[in-house]
Motif scaffolding. Structure first.
Motif: not given
Length: 389
Positions: A154-175, A282-288
């Motif tokens: 998954g190199a499909d950006g911060a809103k990665s459709p692959l990450r979301l569809a695969a159910g990989l957890r993400q911690q996100s905190a807006p500044y 599956l592996a994620l790189v970059g902003d994903a």
């Protein structure tokens, strides 16, 4: 249809990942819309520029694309001036670490252009579609396809459709910060020096660019509280430029003389994010996979580090293991754990430190900067850490 490795996304990190795998004789395919051919750019400069570290420069050179970048569009950073919100200041010079330069400022569009050319010339297969889902080990595409691979990246950006569809957890905190980005004409030549101010209202950076036809220029990245940034964004273009120029004159204390906005102003909301980087196949790189505050200018360098580390562990795996074997992918996660954690702690820690209005902390942070500036060994260590040396 099954391929050993499928890279979803064709931004800089996705292209670099695919090319690094191909250079190591790994069968790889790209899933992304094919970008329109880009001619070498002229004035004006692309709004998004990156500070490329020496480690990233070596990687891009290994991929065979660094020398394909037009030299006249690249600015070597010879020094950095980092100012606190009082009298604290740290100056870092390339000569202090016995290196030719600290970094290079390069336009996003130029890196993408030469990486795309290199990927096509390398014979990497390119599926002109995009990932919209992931189900039962198959990538689902916008055009209704189902693609399988031993390893999906998954190199499909911060809103990665692959990450979301695969159910990989993400911690996100807006500044609750927005980075305002534009380019400025400057009155006093920057001499290859990057300038940064840690202020109560945010972090201001001026990155040196090659001279334009009008003279010297810099790229502005100003991370402001969202309310303040939105107020500037809401102004008509002429008023927006006048407001920025007036605010910058105060913030920089005339360090580069008169500053004149010469390009549209863009705004990017800022987040601190970290996702699960791996799952079986599956592996994620970059902003994903992660995002950090841009105050250190290391976001793309972290992504390129992902690309290199993943390509290395996949190419060096045992012959009896598939590219997506979870044991192989754990090696990738371990290789990236320390640099990602260190950068996350550093950027978030600095943001919090300079965001505090406590008088004792204000004194401490500025006194600390003065101490660092007077300690050559600490300055060399800072340069080495930032450069990946």
């Amino acid at each position: 249809m099954s391929k050993e490795i499928l890279v979803c996304g064709a931004g800089i990190v996705g292209l670099a990942t695919a090319l690094a795998l191909a250079r190591r004789k790994q069968p790889v395919e790209i899933l992304a819309p094919l970008p329109a051919p880009l001619a070498p750019a002229g004035d004006p400069y692309h709004p998004r520029v990156y500070a490329i570290s020496p480690a990233s420069q070596r990687f891009l050179a290994e991929l065979g694309i660094w020398d394909a970048l037009p030299a006249e569009r690249i600015m070597a950073v010879q020094a950095m001036e980092i100012h606190g919100d009082a009298d604290g200041c740290v100056t870092l010079d390339a000569w202090q670490a016995a290196v030719p330069q600290l970094a290079w400022i390069v336009e996003s569009s130029e890196i993408e252009r030469v990486l795309t050319q290199a990927a096509r010339l390398s014979g990497i297969s390119w599926i002109q579609d995009r990932c919209v889902g992931y189900q039962s080990g198959a990538v689902l595409t916008e055009q209704g396809g189902q693609l399988r691979a031993d390893l999906v990246i998954g190199a499909d950006g911060a809103k990665s459709p692959l990450r979301l569809a695969a159910g990989l957890r993400q911690q996100s905190a807006p500044y609750d910060d927005i980075a305002l980005v534009t380019h400025l004409d400057v009155e006093i030549p920057h001499q290859g020096t990057a300038l940064q101010w840690f202020r109560e209202d945010g972090v201001l950076a001026l990155l040196p660019l090659p001279d334009s036809a009008r003279g010297p220029q810099v790229s502005l990245v100003w991370s402001l509280r969202s309310a303040a940034a939105k107020a500037i964004q809401a102004l008509p273009a002429a008023e927006q430029a006048a407001r920025l120029e007036a605010d910058l004159a105060l913030a920089t204390a005339g360090r580069l003389g008169r500053l004149t906005v010469n390009a549209p102003v863009h705004g990017f909301p800022l987040f601190l994010e970290q996702a699960e980087m791996i799952a079986p196949g599956l592996a994620l790189v970059g902003d994903a996979a992660h995002r950090v505050h841009p105050l250190a200018g290391q976001g793309l360098n972290l992504g390129l580090g992902d690309a290199l580390a993943l390509a290395q562990v996949v190419a060096e795996r045992e012959s009896f293991r598939a590219a997506g074997d979870i044991r192989v992918l754990r090696r990738y996660r371990r290789a990236r754990a320390e640099p990602l954690l260190a950068m996350r702690l550093a950027t978030d820690g600095l943001h919090r430190l300079f965001g505090s209005h406590s008088m004792p902390l204000a004194w401490l942070r500025n006194a600390g900067m003065t101490l660092v500036d007077q300690t050559p060994m600490l300055k060399r260590r800072l340069i080495a850490e930032a450069s990946g040396l």
